[in-house]
Design an enzyme around this catalytic site. Structure first.
Site, PDB file in Angstrom:
ATOM      1  CB  THR A  69      -3.284  13.140   5.667  1.00 68.76           C
ATOM      2  OG1 THR A  69      -3.522  12.156   4.582  1.00 68.76           O
ATOM      3  CG2 THR A  69      -1.901  13.215   6.054  1.00 68.76           C
ATOM      4  CE  LYS A 120       3.159   7.000   6.881  1.00 70.31           C
ATOM      5  NZ  LYS A 120       3.091   7.857   5.623  1.00 70.31           N
ATOM      6  CE  LYS A 146      -4.193   2.066   0.541  1.00 69.23           C
ATOM      7  NZ  LYS A 146      -3.882   2.792  -0.647  1.00 69.23           N
ATOM      8  CE  LYS A 167       4.244   7.631  -1.062  1.00 69.97           C
ATOM      9  NZ  LYS A 167       3.405   8.073   0.028  1.00 69.97           N
ATOM     10  CB  SER A 177      -5.962   4.643   1.921  1.00 68.60           C
ATOM     11  OG  SER A 177      -5.824   5.853   1.126  1.00 68.60           O
ATOM     12  CG  ASN A 196      -4.873  16.118   1.170  1.00 68.13           C
ATOM     13  OD1 ASN A 196      -4.561  15.778   2.135  1.00 68.13           O
ATOM     14  ND2 ASN A 196      -6.140  15.931   0.483  1.00 68.13           N
TER      15      ASN A 196
HETATM   16  P1  NAD Z   1       0.092  18.338  -2.073  1.00 68.69           P
HETATM   17  O1  NAD Z   1       0.494  17.835  -3.485  1.00 68.69           O
HETATM   18  O2  NAD Z   1      -1.579  18.238  -2.170  1.00 68.69           O
HETATM   19  O3  NAD Z   1       0.591  19.491  -1.571  1.00 68.69           O
HETATM   20  C1  NAD Z   1       2.139  19.742  -1.461  1.00 68.69           C
HETATM   21  C2  NAD Z   1       2.390  21.021  -0.989  1.00 68.69           C
HETATM   22  O4  NAD Z   1       3.636  21.315  -0.532  1.00 68.69           O
HETATM   23  C3  NAD Z   1       1.947  22.179  -1.756  1.00 68.69           C
HETATM   24  O5  NAD Z   1       1.233  23.301  -0.993  1.00 68.69           O
HETATM   25  C4  NAD Z   1       3.316  22.661  -2.359  1.00 68.69           C
HETATM   26  O6  NAD Z   1       3.284  24.119  -2.837  1.00 68.69           O
HETATM   27  C5  NAD Z   1       4.052  22.411  -0.994  1.00 68.69           C
HETATM   28  N1  NAD Z   1       5.672  22.523  -1.248  1.00 68.69           N
HETATM   29  C6  NAD Z   1       6.358  21.815  -2.137  1.00 68.69           C
HETATM   30  N2  NAD Z   1       7.682  21.927  -2.097  1.00 68.69           N
HETATM   31  C7  NAD Z   1       7.672  22.910  -0.915  1.00 68.69           C
HETATM   32  C8  NAD Z   1       8.613  23.493  -0.310  1.00 68.69           C
HETATM   33  N3  NAD Z   1       9.835  23.202  -0.897  1.00 68.69           N
HETATM   34  N4  NAD Z   1       8.638  24.202   0.620  1.00 68.69           N
HETATM   35  C9  NAD Z   1       7.246  24.767   0.952  1.00 68.69           C
HETATM   36  N5  NAD Z   1       6.093  24.044   0.536  1.00 68.69           N
HETATM   37  C10 NAD Z   1       6.455  23.279  -0.413  1.00 68.69           C
HETATM   38  O7  NAD Z   1       0.704  17.152  -1.302  1.00 68.69           O
HETATM   39  P2  NAD Z   1       0.037  16.658   0.069  1.00 68.69           P
HETATM   40  O8  NAD Z   1      -0.437  15.449  -0.129  1.00 68.69           O
HETATM   41  O9  NAD Z   1      -0.213  17.462   0.919  1.00 68.69           O
HETATM   42  O10 NAD Z   1       1.700  16.040   0.799  1.00 68.69           O
HETATM   43  C11 NAD Z   1       2.367  16.888   1.513  1.00 68.69           C
HETATM   44  C12 NAD Z   1       3.175  15.981   2.403  1.00 68.69           C
HETATM   45  O11 NAD Z   1       2.483  14.967   2.891  1.00 68.69           O
HETATM   46  C13 NAD Z   1       4.214  15.054   1.576  1.00 68.69           C
HETATM   47  O12 NAD Z   1       5.460  14.447   1.981  1.00 68.69           O
HETATM   48  C14 NAD Z   1       3.208  13.811   1.451  1.00 68.69           C
HETATM   49  O13 NAD Z   1       4.096  12.504   1.131  1.00 68.69           O
HETATM   50  C15 NAD Z   1       2.735  13.700   2.808  1.00 68.69           C
HETATM   51  N6  NAD Z   1       1.628  12.867   2.820  1.00 68.69           N
HETATM   52  C16 NAD Z   1       0.401  13.052   2.421  1.00 68.69           C
HETATM   53  C17 NAD Z   1      -0.665  12.257   2.490  1.00 68.69           C
HETATM   54  C18 NAD Z   1      -1.829  12.382   1.907  1.00 68.69           C
HETATM   55  O14 NAD Z   1      -2.864  11.703   2.151  1.00 68.69           O
HETATM   56  N7  NAD Z   1      -2.069  13.564   0.952  1.00 68.69           N
HETATM   57  C19 NAD Z   1      -0.336  11.152   3.419  1.00 68.69           C
HETATM   58  C20 NAD Z   1       0.302  11.168   4.129  1.00 68.69           C
HETATM   59  C21 NAD Z   1       1.789  11.937   3.962  1.00 68.69           C
END
Ligand code: NAD
Length: 422
Positions: free
Chosen positions: A186, A90, A66, A102, A356, A217
């Site tokens: 999340t 996790k 997953k 992944k 999920s 997100n």
């Molecule tokens: P997303 O695509 O919705 O958003 C990413 C965000 O990060 C955007 O606002 C972007 O502008 C910002 N960003 C990118 N580079 C940056 C930088 N250098 N400095 C500051 N901001 C920056 O992605 P997301 O889903 O919010 O994911 C963010 C993190 O959370 C990732 O590490 C992801 O693996 C983790 N995560 C997400 C989920 C999920 O369900 N969406 C679950 C677990 C972990």
């Protein structure tokens, strides 16, 4: 430090703490399978572009693989491997019956048209179709991948199978089998953990300042939860800019979300059609944002944000990792010495994969739950596993990351041994 190096250092530290069977440790140091491929995409102007794609399946001792798919210009095999390993930890840490995987594509999706993005997503689905499936490996969204992309992947896979297979991916739109609550899961899971931290440290949310790096997100939903609970959000950033509050009152999450949706940037100072108080905010760099004096720093962007180079200047009292791998293992040691509590990714952001899992269960049963049911079940899982990890931390006088890893590794070891692998 490359993400995988950090990840394996974390593994070793926790393995030492619990004296993990060396054979189990050797198994967990390596992925079960790596699939690397190219995806040819016809661009709108008629030319062809070839994109590099990856799917890493780390371990499936506890259930099907997953993990999300990332579309990012810097996505590479090392990053996808680390993310895949962290998914294994996790899922075990929150006790859901999954292994870890992944995926990624090296691409800047922001410069693609909708049509190009769809062809790339369908191309990804075709490249991995033999190794994914509801019983094999279930992808989901990650950085710059969306519910729409999940719907295309599900559709492409369903065409390949010849029947509808909603359980092949999670994070889908509700209309095609998504779960209530998945969009904010999340952040919601991270917020339940934040509530536990606040309780343990005896902090009053109304007197607590928060800085959030990343406004996607994870970040913007967390900003919203924090704002509504009365936390003072004094700094926010996205990939383009960072802003800091000058009034002492903090940001209103609604205002920032509205601007981000309209302009694609958290730039309150340049808003025109939306009324906002520009003189009350200042722009700083992302690096400065991390060093801002605050109570809670929430990392919700990418890996390797706090490293040996800037760890000395971090002034937050608590770091909550919604992003995966934002703190390098070297920085982790220093933060522990400084008495800064790090709430690790493998617990703090596990709300996403937990809902999920609920989505997948609902798809398999073809029976759907209300949002209230989803959040009740999510809270129980987050809180119970937090309590277990906190106890391990206290008993062993170790950091919370090592404690969460220890919890996960015990569960993984039981599954690996029960199968007779070692
Ligand atoms: P997303 O695509 O919705 O958003 C990413 C965000 O990060 C955007 O606002 C972007 O502008 C910002 N960003 C990118 N580079 C940056 C930088 N250098 N400095 C500051 N901001 C920056 O992605 P997301 O889903 O919010 O994911 C963010 C993190 O959370 C990732 O590490 C992801 O693996 C983790 N995560 C997400 C989920 C999920 O369900 N969406 C679950 C677990 C972990």
């Amino acid at each position: 430090m490359l993400p995988l190096e950090s990840a394996l250092n974390q593994l070793k530290k926790a393995a030492d703490l619990i004296k993990l069977d060396t054979n189990v440790l050797e198994i967990l140091k390596k992925p079960n399978r790596i699939l690397q491929f190219s995806i040819p995409v016809r661009m709108d102007n008629g030319t062809m572009k070839i994109f590099d794609g990856y799917r890493v399946q780390w371990n499936n001792a506890r259930g099907p693989y997953k993990g999300g798919i990332r579309f990012h210009p810097k996505a590479d095999l090392n990053e996808v491997e680390a993310l895949s390993f962290w998914m294994t930890i996790k899922c075990a840490a929150v006790g859901i019956p999954y292994g870890g995987a992944k995926g990624g594509v090296t691409v800047d999706p922001k410069v693609l048209s909708q049509g190009e993005l769809e062809r790339l997503s369908r191309g990804y689905a075709n490249a991995v179709r033999e190794i994914i499936g509801p019983e094999k490996d279930i992808p989901a969204p990650d950085v710059y991948t969306t519910p729409q992309i999940m719907a295309w992947i599900m559709d492409e896979y369903s065409k390949f199978k010849g029947y509808n297979v909603p359980g092949v991916v999670t994070g889908k739109p509700i209309e095609v089998g998504g779960s209530q609550g998945r969009g904010v899961a999340t952040a919601q899971g991270g917020f339940y953990i934040l509530e536990k931290i606040v309780e343990k440290l005896n902090i009053d949310p109304k007197k607590t300042s928060v800085v959030i790096q990343g406004f996607g997100n994870a970040g913007y939903n967390m900003a919203d939860f924090c704002f509504h609970a009365g936390y003072k959000i004094i700094g926010i950033s996205d990939s383009k800019t960072a802003i800091i509050d000058k009034t002492g009152n903090g940001f209103d999450s609604h205002e920032i979300i509205k601007i981000k949706e309209k302009k694609g940037i958290v730039d309150v100072c340049e808003c025109q059609e939306i009324q906002c108080s520009c003189q009350n905010h200042a722009h700083i760099t992302n690096e400065e944002l991390l060093k801002t004096e605050c109570d809670i720093l929430i990392l919700a962007a990418l890996e390797n944000q706090i490293t040996k180079d800037n760890v000395g200047e971090i002034k937050a009292k608590v770091i909550l990792e919604l992003a995966n791998g934002p703190t390098s293992s070297e920085a982790d040691e220093k933060l522990f010495e400084k008495g800064i509590l790090v709430v690790p990714d493998v617990l703090a952001n596990a709300g996403g994969v937990t809902v999920s899992y609920f989505e997948w269960v609902q798809n398999l049963a073809n029976y759907y739950w209300t949002e209230v049911e989803v959040f009740q079940k999510l809270k129980k899982i987050m809180v119970e596993n937090f309590d277990e990890a906190w106890k391990i931390k206290e008993e062993n006088k170790t950091d919370l990351r090592t404690a969460v890893f220890a919890l996960a590794l015990e569960r993984l070891a039981l599954a690996i041994k029960a199968r007779g692998v070692v």
